[in-house]
Design an enzyme around this catalytic site. Structure first.
Site, PDB file in Angstrom:
ATOM      1  CG  ASP A 168      -1.814  -1.248   1.234  1.00 35.33           C
ATOM      2  OD1 ASP A 168      -2.384  -1.561   0.176  1.00 35.33           O
ATOM      3  OD2 ASP A 168      -1.905  -1.910   2.284  1.00 35.33           O
ATOM      4  CG  HIS A 176      -3.465  -5.266   2.631  1.00 38.19           C
ATOM      5  ND1 HIS A 176      -2.925  -4.359   1.758  1.00 38.19           N
ATOM      6  CD2 HIS A 176      -3.614  -6.420   1.934  1.00 38.19           C
ATOM      7  CE1 HIS A 176      -2.746  -4.931   0.585  1.00 38.19           C
ATOM      8  NE2 HIS A 176      -3.165  -6.186   0.665  1.00 38.19           N
TER       9      HIS A 176
HETATM   10  P1  NAD Z   1      -0.261 -18.228  -5.620  1.00 33.73           P
HETATM   11  O1  NAD Z   1      -1.453 -19.120  -5.697  1.00 33.73           O
HETATM   12  O2  NAD Z   1       0.436 -17.897  -6.873  1.00 33.73           O
HETATM   13  O3  NAD Z   1       0.818 -18.866  -4.637  1.00 33.73           O
HETATM   14  C1  NAD Z   1       0.468 -19.322  -3.369  1.00 33.73           C
HETATM   15  C2  NAD Z   1       1.404 -20.453  -2.998  1.00 33.73           C
HETATM   16  O4  NAD Z   1       1.038 -20.905  -1.704  1.00 33.73           O
HETATM   17  C3  NAD Z   1       1.313 -21.664  -3.948  1.00 33.73           C
HETATM   18  O5  NAD Z   1       2.582 -22.025  -4.425  1.00 33.73           O
HETATM   19  C4  NAD Z   1       0.727 -22.748  -3.071  1.00 33.73           C
HETATM   20  O6  NAD Z   1       1.192 -24.043  -3.384  1.00 33.73           O
HETATM   21  C5  NAD Z   1       1.198 -22.297  -1.708  1.00 33.73           C
HETATM   22  N1  NAD Z   1       0.468 -22.919  -0.621  1.00 33.73           N
HETATM   23  C6  NAD Z   1      -0.848 -23.250  -0.551  1.00 33.73           C
HETATM   24  N2  NAD Z   1      -1.106 -23.881   0.604  1.00 33.73           N
HETATM   25  C7  NAD Z   1       0.060 -23.919   1.284  1.00 33.73           C
HETATM   26  C8  NAD Z   1       0.437 -24.447   2.546  1.00 33.73           C
HETATM   27  N3  NAD Z   1      -0.438 -25.046   3.349  1.00 33.73           N
HETATM   28  N4  NAD Z   1       1.714 -24.327   2.914  1.00 33.73           N
HETATM   29  C9  NAD Z   1       2.617 -23.725   2.111  1.00 33.73           C
HETATM   30  N5  NAD Z   1       2.326 -23.211   0.912  1.00 33.73           N
HETATM   31  C10 NAD Z   1       1.059 -23.323   0.509  1.00 33.73           C
HETATM   32  O7  NAD Z   1      -0.725 -16.896  -4.860  1.00 33.73           O
HETATM   33  P2  NAD Z   1       0.083 -15.506  -4.740  1.00 33.73           P
HETATM   34  O8  NAD Z   1      -0.281 -14.638  -5.871  1.00 33.73           O
HETATM   35  O9  NAD Z   1       1.505 -15.789  -4.472  1.00 33.73           O
HETATM   36  O10 NAD Z   1      -0.618 -14.885  -3.430  1.00 33.73           O
HETATM   37  C11 NAD Z   1      -0.449 -15.492  -2.179  1.00 33.73           C
HETATM   38  C12 NAD Z   1      -1.244 -14.764  -1.112  1.00 33.73           C
HETATM   39  O11 NAD Z   1      -0.736 -13.432  -0.926  1.00 33.73           O
HETATM   40  C13 NAD Z   1      -2.719 -14.586  -1.439  1.00 33.73           C
HETATM   41  O12 NAD Z   1      -3.485 -14.826  -0.283  1.00 33.73           O
HETATM   42  C14 NAD Z   1      -2.835 -13.119  -1.826  1.00 33.73           C
HETATM   43  O13 NAD Z   1      -4.117 -12.590  -1.623  1.00 33.73           O
HETATM   44  C15 NAD Z   1      -1.817 -12.514  -0.890  1.00 33.73           C
HETATM   45  N6  NAD Z   1      -1.325 -11.184  -1.270  1.00 33.73           N
HETATM   46  C16 NAD Z   1      -1.122 -10.279  -0.261  1.00 33.73           C
HETATM   47  C17 NAD Z   1      -0.626  -9.025  -0.541  1.00 33.73           C
HETATM   48  C18 NAD Z   1      -0.386  -8.041   0.554  1.00 33.73           C
HETATM   49  O14 NAD Z   1      -0.202  -6.853   0.265  1.00 33.73           O
HETATM   50  N7  NAD Z   1      -0.321  -8.433   1.809  1.00 33.73           N
HETATM   51  C19 NAD Z   1      -0.356  -8.671  -1.871  1.00 33.73           C
HETATM   52  C20 NAD Z   1      -0.561  -9.607  -2.872  1.00 33.73           C
HETATM   53  C21 NAD Z   1      -1.073 -10.876  -2.558  1.00 33.73           C
HETATM   54  C1  LMR Z   2      -2.989  -6.457  -3.142  1.00 34.34           C
HETATM   55  O1  LMR Z   2      -3.236  -5.442  -2.501  1.00 34.34           O
HETATM   56  O2  LMR Z   2      -2.530  -6.420  -4.299  1.00 34.34           O
HETATM   57  C2  LMR Z   2      -3.209  -7.797  -2.507  1.00 34.34           C
HETATM   58  O3  LMR Z   2      -3.860  -7.669  -1.287  1.00 34.34           O
HETATM   59  C3  LMR Z   2      -3.876  -8.785  -3.409  1.00 34.34           C
HETATM   60  C4  LMR Z   2      -5.319  -8.465  -3.673  1.00 34.34           C
HETATM   61  O4  LMR Z   2      -6.134  -9.379  -3.568  1.00 34.34           O
HETATM   62  O5  LMR Z   2      -5.631  -7.323  -4.012  1.00 34.34           O
END
Ligand code: NAD
Ligand code: LMR
Length: 343
Positions: free
Chosen positions: A175, A202
């Protein structure tokens, strides 16, 4: 374990394993969910971070390939891969910092809270492992919905008797990264010169950019304030829609996660003046920024994690209205996380 991917240890004439065990300077970092959209670029960037001496890459799928690939980079960190629940404890033992991007991402039309049913259980299990194997590690939670997954982590640690509010941080850095970028565009500045505090949480209206506190000091028209607030609050959705079903922000998130992890490691090293925004327990320091048990605000990072939480500072009337909206939604997201573990 047989398929434990100690890449550098697979030949007994190599000495890299001794280097890792022999306490080469630097920190030990684990990424849980390392084969995912965020996990892979995050692993690559952490392998490039000179503060990291050992990098553990854990996932339930595909971690062998990612580990093999990353381990060929000629940077200092020793890389080891771990696959599946039976290797979680090995992945976590001895870690200084654990970064959690494990879990499902959004598709168009979903809110972050729609991810709760799947991600809450994933975060709970991973945090049970942390409580058992590295209870003193700093934990960076990325998995959404952050406003609920951080309270879940806290409850798991409380149950295990290991909760240290200074060591648990929800990652809201993206953010801030977005706010710096969008504000710099409006002001015609280099984003590296801009710093926008973003507080609250967030998700949607809980993301509260404090445009009245932008550095360098500047002023905005009402139209600019409305545009910037909405763009920052909806930055995640903007990426989800552009990716059209292929996930959410991964590359900018990996960048933000590394920026934040690096700040945590510099704090652990004892650097002075490391200040970033993060979603933390109000018990981390004796300052309740709001009456809520968790809130994102500016924090100072040090040898123990969160050493200081900063007060919000003077807010203008637009921000005060935004704060009330943010607090209302935050209260219920926090409660949802707490009661999930209580069940
Ligand atoms: P993705 O699906 O590409 O990758 C997620 C990974 O987690 C996969 O490789 C999967 O195998 C793994 N996984 C699933 N269950 C698991 C477990 N029990 N133990 C270990 N690994 C496991 O998703 P992504 O795009 O990398 O996003 C991941 C998370 O981050 C999502 O929840 C998304 O919403 C969040 N996210 C948060 C922010 C933030 O600002 N905080 C920003 C972007 C995404
Ligand atoms: C973001 O802010 O990009 C993450 O929280 C992923 C989402 O679901 O928007």
């Amino acid at each position: 374990p047989t398929n434990h991917l100690q890449v550098e240890g697979s030949c007994n004439i190599w000495r890299a394993d001794c280097r890792a065990k022999g306490g080469s300077p630097g920190f030990k970092v684990a990424i849980l969910g390392a084969a995912g959209g965020i996990g892979q670029p995050l692993a690559m960037l952490m392998k490039m971070n000179p503060l990291v001496s050992v990098l553990h890459l854990y996932d339930v799928v595909n971690s062998p390939g990612v580990t093999s690939d990353i381990s060929h980079m000629d940077t200092g960190a020793v890389v080891r891969g771990f696959l599946g629940q039976q290797q979680l404890e090995d992945a976590l033992t001895g870690m200084d910092l654990v970064i959690i991007p494990a879990g499902v991402p959004r598709k168009p039309g979903m809110t972050r809270d729609d991810l709760f049913n799947i991600n809450a259980g994933i975060v709970k299990t991973l945090c049970e492992g942390i409580a058992k194997c590295c209870p003193n590690a700093i934990v960076n939670v990325i998995s959404n919905p952050v406003n609920s997954t951080v309270p879940i982590a806290a409850e798991v640690f409380k149950k295990a008797g290991t909760f240290d509010p200074k060591r648990l941080l929800g990652v809201t850095m993206l953010d801030v990264v977005r706010a710096n970028t969008f504000v710099a565009e409006v002001l015609g500045l280099d984003p590296r010169e801009v710093n926008v505090p973003v507080v609250g949480g967030h998700a949607g209206v809980t993301i509260l950019p404090l445009l009245s506190q932008v550095k360098p000091p500047c002023s905005f028209t009402q139209e600019e304030i409305e545009y910037l607030t909405s763009r920052i609050q909806n930055g995640g959705t903007e990426v989800v829609e552009a990716k059209a079903g292929a996930g959410s922000a991964t590359l900018s998130m990996a960048y933000a996660a590394v920026k934040f992890a690096d700040a945590c490691l510099r704090g652990l090293r004892g650097d002075a003046g490391v200040v970033e925004c993060a979603f933390v327990s109000s018990q981390a320091r004796l300052l309740y920024v709001t009456e809520l048990p968790f809130f994102a605000s500016k924090v100072r990072l040090g040898r123990n994690g969160v050493e200081e939480i900063y007060a919000l500072g003077p807010l203008n009337s637009h921000e005060r209205v935004g704060l009330e909206k943010a607090k209302k939604e935050l209260a219920s997201s926090i409660e949802k996380g707490v009661s999930f573990v209580g069940k």
